[in-house]
Design a protein around this motif. Sequence first.
Motif, mmCIF file in Angstrom:
data_model
loop_
_atom_site.group_PDB
_atom_site.id
_atom_site.type_symbol
_atom_site.label_atom_id
_atom_site.label_comp_id
_atom_site.label_asym_id
_atom_site.label_seq_id
_atom_site.Cartn_x
_atom_site.Cartn_y
_atom_site.Cartn_z
ATOM 1 N N HIS A 50 1.007 -1.304 -0.187
ATOM 2 C CA HIS A 50 -0.128 0.101 -0.326
ATOM 3 C C HIS A 50 0.913 1.323 -0.063
ATOM 4 C CE1 HIS A 50 -2.762 -2.852 2.038
ATOM 5 N NE2 HIS A 50 -3.087 -3.008 0.391
ATOM 6 N N THR A 51 0.144 2.039 -0.289
ATOM 7 C CA THR A 51 0.545 3.635 -0.587
ATOM 8 C C THR A 51 1.427 4.311 0.702
ATOM 9 O OG1 THR A 51 -0.983 4.343 -1.822
ATOM 10 C CG2 THR A 51 0.824 6.408 -1.167
ATOM 11 N N SER A 78 5.209 4.878 -3.396
ATOM 12 C CA SER A 78 5.359 6.050 -3.919
ATOM 13 C C SER A 78 3.512 6.172 -3.794
ATOM 14 C CB SER A 78 5.548 6.436 -5.305
ATOM 15 O OG SER A 78 4.940 7.550 -5.983
ATOM 16 N N GLU A 79 2.476 7.674 -3.624
ATOM 17 C CA GLU A 79 1.942 8.366 -3.789
ATOM 18 C C GLU A 79 0.739 8.376 -5.040
ATOM 19 O OE1 GLU A 79 1.078 12.031 -1.574
ATOM 20 O OE2 GLU A 79 2.021 11.213 0.108
ATOM 21 N N ASN A 80 2.429 7.904 -6.184
ATOM 22 C CA ASN A 80 1.714 8.270 -7.414
ATOM 23 C C ASN A 80 1.785 6.707 -7.960
ATOM 24 O OD1 ASN A 80 2.093 11.192 -7.538
ATOM 25 N ND2 ASN A 80 3.872 11.348 -7.854
ATOM 26 N N VAL A 112 -2.623 2.055 -8.374
ATOM 27 C CA VAL A 112 -3.986 1.663 -7.711
ATOM 28 C C VAL A 112 -4.298 0.989 -8.241
ATOM 29 C CG1 VAL A 112 -5.368 1.731 -6.204
ATOM 30 C CG2 VAL A 112 -3.493 4.500 -6.253
#
Length: 491
Positions: free
Chosen positions: A36-37, A82-84, A87
């Motif tokens: 997960h992020t 990374s958040e980017n 997903v």
Amino acid sequence: MAIAVDTFFLKPDAQGTLQAQIQQMIAEGILSGRFHTGEKLPSSRKLAAHLGVSRITVTLAYTELLANDYLTSRGRSGYFVSENAPVPPSYTPTPARGETIDWSRAIARRFTGGDVLHKPADWRSYRYPFIYGQADPDLFDHANWRLCAVRALGQKDFASLTADYVDQDDPLLVEFIARNTLPRRGITARPEEILITLGAQNALWLAARVLLNRRRKAAIEDPCYYALRELLLQSNGNVAALRVDQDGLPPETIPDDTDVIFTTPSHQSPTTATMPGWRRMALLDRAREIDAMIVEDDYEFEMSFLRAPSPALKSLDGDGRVIYVGSFSKSLFPGLRLGYMVGSEPFIREARALRSLVLRHPPGHIQRTAAYFLSLGHYDAQIRRMSATLMKRRHAMEAAIAGHGLTIAGGGVFGGSSLWMRAPEGIDCGRLAHGLRADSVHIEPGEAFFSGPDRPRNFYRLGYSSIHADRIPQGIERIARAISREQSVWT
């Protein structure tokens, strides 16, 4: 939250470099939603020790994932998801329901149930694989093919890699075929008369669709390439199957109302018969007499280690009635699926339009890679290497077959990569092949190549492109022993 190092492991059968495997392992974990992020990856030192690889390998994998925005680096804290990063989709699966479609009504046309040869996916595990048309890794120039593929990925070839050719082909590949490949078969052709196809089978399908309809009749050889017969039958056309002899297709047996003649004059499939020059001229005369087109499948002409192959039928054609089909799939590797078709410009124009409706064009990167491999001389070098090896295997085959009293029904006069065999009457080669599997021997039953209801069952094909010469005598011995057992049961 940190991701436990124990969740990482390398698969023993994985492909690619260790760095690529590590990258794929982490990317798959992110894409599947397991990572997960914001979660922290193990340190490069810890993951390297766990996987048993060098630390620099893990660091390079992390760096590549960082560049692709799967990971982010936080000072001296390490690497995090990374958040980017991509997903995984969030959705609620639709509850499974029983199908209510009546597929017997919904399917308008059926393509299953026809003749096909089943090649085992694990054929490489056989000790005696007399399989036809598969690549021998010891003979394929993988290193230079890889270099050509990398070159085709370069910035200079960006257009050939990414562009939509619409209905056109790679000009470098077409030029090489026109200037080098076709002249060796005595054929002269302009680029407008050449079409790149997804192998010979795709070319045969295109030719059949352009030249035939329900009112026209096709003449095919018997036995013949089973997929050709099936695609003609699926088109609901009229098909006349004409029995071949030791010289191939007899022109005098071709019916007067034939519109298209499909033939393999240089290396008949599957009997390997080579049509002599006088019969080639007679075939052209017969086609001219009844105003029929000819589709010439010229496969395996490159494997001419016994003597030079005869000129292609197309080279003798002064009327433009011969459509020539060639392929690189047999001489390079079958998974390439790259061939070509040569014909008069009006025919090629229609075939090109049909191809564009179905698949537009073969992948540009594959075409450019093949063009480099051919033009840099790697292809000719591979053919010479393959020919020398196949000659050695051919001699071993013939000696072992003679020693065990087996019967060769057909062996190409200029070479090739297989022998057409005949077992004694009463032997079912389908059952014979099934029994030989337990002895780690693979042969190909010949029944599927024949047309009609009363097909001979005592023919089989022995390919020698993928079996080492030192294993041939033992393999032939096992085949002879199995035939002897079948005879004793039958009698």
